[in-house]
Design a protein around this motif. Structure first.
Motif, PDB file in Angstrom:
ATOM      1  N   UNK A  50       0.841  -1.196   0.000  1.00 33.10           N
ATOM      2  CA  UNK A  50       0.000   0.000   0.000  1.00 33.10           C
ATOM      3  C   UNK A  50       0.876   1.245   0.000  1.00 33.10           C
ATOM      4  N   UNK A  51       0.359   2.313  -0.560  1.00 33.50           N
ATOM      5  CA  UNK A  51       1.069   3.590  -0.600  1.00 33.50           C
ATOM      6  C   UNK A  51       0.119   4.688  -0.158  1.00 33.50           C
ATOM      7  N   UNK A  52       0.603   5.552   0.718  1.00 38.10           N
ATOM      8  CA  UNK A  52      -0.188   6.702   1.148  1.00 38.10           C
ATOM      9  C   UNK A  52       0.385   7.975   0.542  1.00 38.10           C
ATOM     10  N   UNK A  53      -0.481   8.734  -0.104  1.00 34.26           N
ATOM     11  CA  UNK A  53      -0.115   9.986  -0.754  1.00 34.26           C
ATOM     12  C   UNK A  53      -0.653  11.135   0.094  1.00 34.26           C
ATOM     13  N   UNK A  54       0.184  12.133   0.308  1.00 31.86           N
ATOM     14  CA  UNK A  54      -0.202  13.259   1.148  1.00 31.86           C
ATOM     15  C   UNK A  54      -0.420  14.512   0.311  1.00 31.86           C
ATOM     16  N   UNK A  75      -3.345  -2.615  -1.300  1.00 34.21           N
ATOM     17  CA  UNK A  75      -3.212  -3.910  -1.968  1.00 34.21           C
ATOM     18  C   UNK A  75      -3.009  -3.714  -3.473  1.00 34.21           C
ATOM     19  N   UNK A  76      -1.949  -3.032  -3.810  1.00 35.95           N
ATOM     20  CA  UNK A  76      -1.743  -2.572  -5.183  1.00 35.95           C
ATOM     21  C   UNK A  76      -1.482  -3.703  -6.173  1.00 35.95           C
ATOM     22  N   UNK A  77      -1.944  -3.461  -7.379  1.00 36.24           N
ATOM     23  CA  UNK A  77      -1.667  -4.336  -8.520  1.00 36.24           C
ATOM     24  C   UNK A  77      -1.142  -3.458  -9.650  1.00 36.24           C
ATOM     25  N   UNK A  78      -0.556  -4.051 -10.687  1.00 32.19           N
ATOM     26  CA  UNK A  78      -0.045  -3.240 -11.803  1.00 32.19           C
ATOM     27  C   UNK A  78      -1.110  -2.326 -12.423  1.00 32.19           C
TER      28      UNK A  78
END
Lengths: 115, 111
Positions: free
Chosen positions: A18-22, A82-85
């Motif tokens: 997972x990635x969190x963007x601020x 839960x990232x995918x391409x």
């Protein structure tokens, strides 16, 4: 006007993470939005970030996949879970400052690549 | 589906020439806006035209709106290499101030 600081500017992530963007704005704004721009495509609205309450999601986007926080009138985060391409896109924070109430101001975007 | 469709998808012109981009939309609008995007970064607002306006100018930009045809055009006069970018139209869906963006035109201005 509004000056928006968005980070990270880019990231390369592994599948399943997972990635969190601020998104930080230099002034209090009522309306804040998160957009996605898939490669070579136009912008699609993910959700409207509401201060102090749950975000309002557009059709095709769900909270479990894209949880959004907005603790105050100057800050918001978007998490891509839960990232995918297929999540490889540019994610853009945007706001409408209260005094204009019509045109959008954008952050510089987060370019996400999922391997 | 996207509210707006733009044509052409890509346009390549020589510096000094004029560039015209067109946008069509499907439902009634309060206003139509044009934005510019450089190299996949954040968008910058260029101009807004309201549904009761037919033409608007801003510097080298001229925008027209035909609500009967649900279409708009953006004209950039005397183009410069620095005008190279993607241009998007966006329509305001109303009270929520949520914009729906068109498919975009990639403009290349050759020096």
């Amino acid at each position: 006007s509004a000056v928006i600081s968005q980070k990270p500017s880019r990231d390369i992530c592994q599948r399943g993470t997972s990635l969190t963007i601020q998104c930080q704005v230099d002034s209090q704004v009522t309306m804040m939005f998160w957009y996605r721009q898939q490669p070579g495509q136009s912008l699609t609205l993910i959700a409207t970030a509401n201060q102090g309450s749950e975000a309002t999601y557009e059709s095709g986007f769900v909270i479990d996949k894209f949880p959004i926080s907005r603790p105050n009138l100057t800050f918001s985060t978007l998490t891509v879970s839960n990232m995918s391409p297929e999540d490889s896109s540019i994610y853009l924070c945007s706001v409408i400052p209260g005094e204009t109430n019509e045109k959008l101001f954008f952050g510089s975007g987060t370019q996400l690549s999922v391997l | 589906s996207q509210q707006g469709e733009e044509d052409p998808q890509a346009l390549s012109i020589q510096e000094g020439e004029n560039a015209t981009m067109n946008c069509s939309y499907k439902t009634s609008i309060n206003n139509l806006q044009w934005y510019r995007q450089n190299s996949g970064r954040g968008l910058v607002h260029l101009i807004l035209i309201r549904s009761n306006e037919r033409e608007k100018h801003s510097g080298r930009l001229r925008v027209t709106l035909d609500t009967s045809k649900k279409s708009s055009s953006l004209l950039i006069t005397a183009s410069r290499a620095a005008d190279t970018a993607s241009y998007f139209c966006a329509t305001d869906r109303g009270s929520a101030r949520q914009l729906t963006f068109g498919s975009g035109t990639q403009l290349t201005v050759l020096p």
